[in-house]
Design an enzyme around this catalytic site. Structure first.
Site, PDB file in Angstrom:
ATOM      1  N   GLU A 123     -56.398  46.129 -55.995  1.00 26.22           N
ATOM      2  CA  GLU A 123     -55.845  44.963 -56.786  1.00 26.22           C
ATOM      3  C   GLU A 123     -54.265  45.437 -57.088  1.00 26.22           C
ATOM      4  OE1 GLU A 123     -56.732  41.839 -57.075  1.00 26.22           O
ATOM      5  OE2 GLU A 123     -58.513  42.028 -56.146  1.00 26.22           O
ATOM      6  N   TYR A 205     -54.269  40.286 -65.384  1.00 29.92           N
ATOM      7  CA  TYR A 205     -54.837  40.141 -64.161  1.00 29.92           C
ATOM      8  C   TYR A 205     -55.778  41.341 -63.564  1.00 29.92           C
ATOM      9  CZ  TYR A 205     -54.780  40.105 -58.882  1.00 29.92           C
ATOM     10  OH  TYR A 205     -55.224  40.000 -57.692  1.00 29.92           O
ATOM     11  N   ASP A 223     -53.372  34.740 -60.448  1.00 31.66           N
ATOM     12  CA  ASP A 223     -52.293  35.151 -59.568  1.00 31.66           C
ATOM     13  C   ASP A 223     -51.440  33.988 -58.985  1.00 31.66           C
ATOM     14  OD1 ASP A 223     -53.882  34.530 -57.596  1.00 31.66           O
ATOM     15  OD2 ASP A 223     -53.830  36.423 -56.470  1.00 31.66           O
ATOM     16  N   CYS A 277     -54.803  27.314 -48.840  1.00 39.97           N
ATOM     17  CA  CYS A 277     -54.070  26.538 -49.592  1.00 39.97           C
ATOM     18  C   CYS A 277     -52.695  27.323 -49.675  1.00 39.97           C
ATOM     19  CB  CYS A 277     -54.577  26.313 -50.931  1.00 39.97           C
ATOM     20  SG  CYS A 277     -53.963  25.267 -51.929  1.00 39.97           S
ATOM     21  N   CYS A 284     -55.138  21.471 -45.197  1.00 41.03           N
ATOM     22  CA  CYS A 284     -56.328  20.978 -45.895  1.00 41.03           C
ATOM     23  C   CYS A 284     -57.395  20.324 -45.434  1.00 41.03           C
ATOM     24  CB  CYS A 284     -55.446  19.371 -46.650  1.00 41.03           C
ATOM     25  SG  CYS A 284     -53.981  20.002 -47.512  1.00 41.03           S
ATOM     26  N   CYS A 287     -60.137  22.736 -45.959  1.00 38.89           N
ATOM     27  CA  CYS A 287     -60.390  23.248 -47.230  1.00 38.89           C
ATOM     28  C   CYS A 287     -61.549  22.760 -47.716  1.00 38.89           C
ATOM     29  CB  CYS A 287     -59.117  22.801 -48.260  1.00 38.89           C
ATOM     30  SG  CYS A 287     -59.374  22.944 -49.975  1.00 38.89           S
ATOM     31  N   CYS A 293     -59.304  17.472 -54.572  1.00 43.36           N
ATOM     32  CA  CYS A 293     -57.732  17.875 -54.620  1.00 43.36           C
ATOM     33  C   CYS A 293     -56.888  16.637 -55.078  1.00 43.36           C
ATOM     34  CB  CYS A 293     -57.201  18.139 -53.417  1.00 43.36           C
ATOM     35  SG  CYS A 293     -55.519  18.961 -53.750  1.00 43.36           S
TER      36      CYS A 293
END
Length: 496
Positions: A123, A205, A223, A277, A284, A287, A293
């Site tokens: 990370e 985070y 994030d 995304c 889309c 997705c 959305c």
């Protein structure tokens, strides 16, 4: 005023601009518009899904992002759809292989710590760095320091050497300092966000990522990818860099986290932002949560609105233009052709950009200046930093301009004017000793082989490569001139 190069870094969060007059949106109970079967048959899959979602996600204007929330009906649907998609489409990444080795209830303390350590390292490396770039660095890191106890025994020189080229070097220093702190406390690896936040270098985070992925704590991770996904889900037009807005994104993300699989859900949300995304070209049609959305729904209703309008695009701070003179100082005992030459490297200050890393002597300039002024600046720097007067204590074997190189940081565009300065020290070891006594900076000499193996930054490595290429071209050029003179001499003799 001339000064040694020393900059400050800044961290940029998620990116993303909507028309100034487009308000934030939320779900309302207005029934969907009736669509004829003929129209429906000619629509794209994305448009169909968008129209089917109206009963769930019909938007309405809001005055404040604090009023936006996920309903109790939306949350289970988003969780189930996103986790199903993640299980079927997640990328095979080395840190995920480690984190899948059993659940937390059935593995040893050592294995849990190894899992948490792997998540932590990955990370930190992934912050502002592409996944494909990180993979090789991560594998080399884990091979060298497979556990937090191995890392705690390392020194900053080793860490910087392995990190070289990955950028944002403060991350590497914080990893090392954090590992030492945890090991010195002689306790288990911190398991909760609150305990992880006490470790130097671990922020909200990273703490959320480690706690949820390694220890199943039901906490969010936010994030740039998460901000983008949520901003589009709820058509949030607020400034994503505003601290109040960011705080609300954390609240929204916290509402969504699946308590049964918090780590997988957080990774799924970030994975969706990274692969589907995306900032400029969201896919889309594939997705898993496009039916939820609001941004997609708005774009279907109004062609002037784009999904990519969310989150709001914030004007970046203007990049600063800096200039520096860089002198690659090569010390030889005899003439330039000797193979036992050494290069002078200077350690940067412990604070600021590239803190504690090695570089060639350099001076930050006030704008672009001529060659004579740059050389004077370098001469002053060498004298003030090492007591090295190149006209009194050295013989200048050669001093040549190598070229220019522009190195771009996130907030600085640094133009470097590079020279090769080959010196022969008068007095040899005595002169070296005087330099050690007079030095106001940490420095060292390294030979060419050591220089090529050191963990230098990409900017310093580029300068070194330019100098080597320059020397090679020069060495090829000199024999050519000699051959030409010899050919002319032979031709003259034949004429005689």
């Amino acid at each position: 005023m001339l000064a040694h190069s020393n900059f400050k870094t800044s961290y940029l969060a998620g990116k993303g601009h909507s028309p100034a007059n487009l308000p934030s949106m939320r779900r309302c109970s207005q029934p969907p518009t009736t669509v004829s079967k003929k129209e429906d048959a000619t629509e794209s899959p994305t448009m169909k899904r968008c129209k089917q979602a109206k009963s769930k996600a019909e938007p309405n204007t809001l005055g404040d992002m604090e009023d936006i929330n996920f309903s109790t009906e939306e949350i289970p649907d988003i969780r189930a759809s996103l986790l199903k998609w993640y299980d079927e489409n997640q990328r095979d990444l080395p840190w995920r292989r480690i984190s899948k080795n059993g659940d937390n209830g059935g593995i040893s303390v050592e294995e849990r710590e190894r899992k948490a350590y792997a998540v932590w390292v990955s990370e930190v490396m992934l912050q502002q760095t592409r996944v494909q770039t990180v993979i090789d660095y991560y594998n080399r890191w884990m091979e060298k320091w497979p556990s937090i106890h191995h890392l705690a025994k390392a020194d900053i020189e080793e860490v910087n050497e392995l990190w070289a080229g990955l950028g944002y070097y403060r991350r590497a220093r914080f990893l090392l300092e954090g590992a030492k702190m945890i090991v010195e406390d002689k306790t288990e690896f911190p398991k909760t966000v609150s305990s992880l936040r006490k470790v130097k270098g671990i922020g909200d985070y990273t703490a959320g990522a480690v706690a949820s992925i390694a220890f199943n704590e039901t906490v969010p991770v936010v994030d740039g990818n998460v901000i983008r996904v949520i901003a589009r889900l709820k058509a949030v037009s607020s400034n994503p860099k505003d601290s109040k807005t960011v705080k609300n994104f954390w609240k929204l993300a916290g509402r969504l986290v699946d308590p049964s699989r918090p780590g997988d859900f957080n990774q799924a949300l970030m994975e969706l932002g990274a692969t589907i995304c995306t900032p400029l070209g969201p896919n889309c049609s594939t997705c898993p949560i496009s039916h939820q959305c609001h941004a997609l729904l708005l774009s279907a209703k109004d062609k002037s609105v784009q999904v990519t309008d969310y989150p709001m695009k914030v004007v970046k701070a203007k990049q600063r233009h800096d200039f520096s003179a860089v002198s690659v100082v090569e010390i030889v005992e005899g003439d330039e052709s000797q193979s036992d030459s050494r290069f002078l490297l200077v350690k940067r200050p412990d604070k600021g950009l590239l803190a504690g890393l090695w570089e060639f002597p350099s001076v930050l300039l006030e704008g672009e200046i001529d060659l004579a002024s740059r050389r004077k600046a370098i001469d002053n720097f060498l004298k003030q930093s090492f007591g090295l007067d190149i006209r009194k204590s050295c013989k200048i074997v050669s001093r040549e301009e190598v070229g220019e190189y522009v190195h771009v940081f996130s907030h600085i565009r640094l133009k470097m004017c590079i020279e090769l300065l080959i010196l022969n020290l008068k007095g040899g070891k005595t002169c070296m000793q005087r330099m050690q006594e007079s030095a106001t900076l940490t420095w060292k000499y390294v030979d060419g082989d050591a220089l090529s193996s050191l963990g230098l930054t990409s900017g310093v490595r580029k300068v070194s490569t330019m100098v080597e290429k320059f020397k090679q071209n020069r060495s090829n050029f000199v024999p050519a001139k000699r051959r030409k003179r010899q050919k002319e001499k032979t031709a003259n003799e034949m004429e005689c």
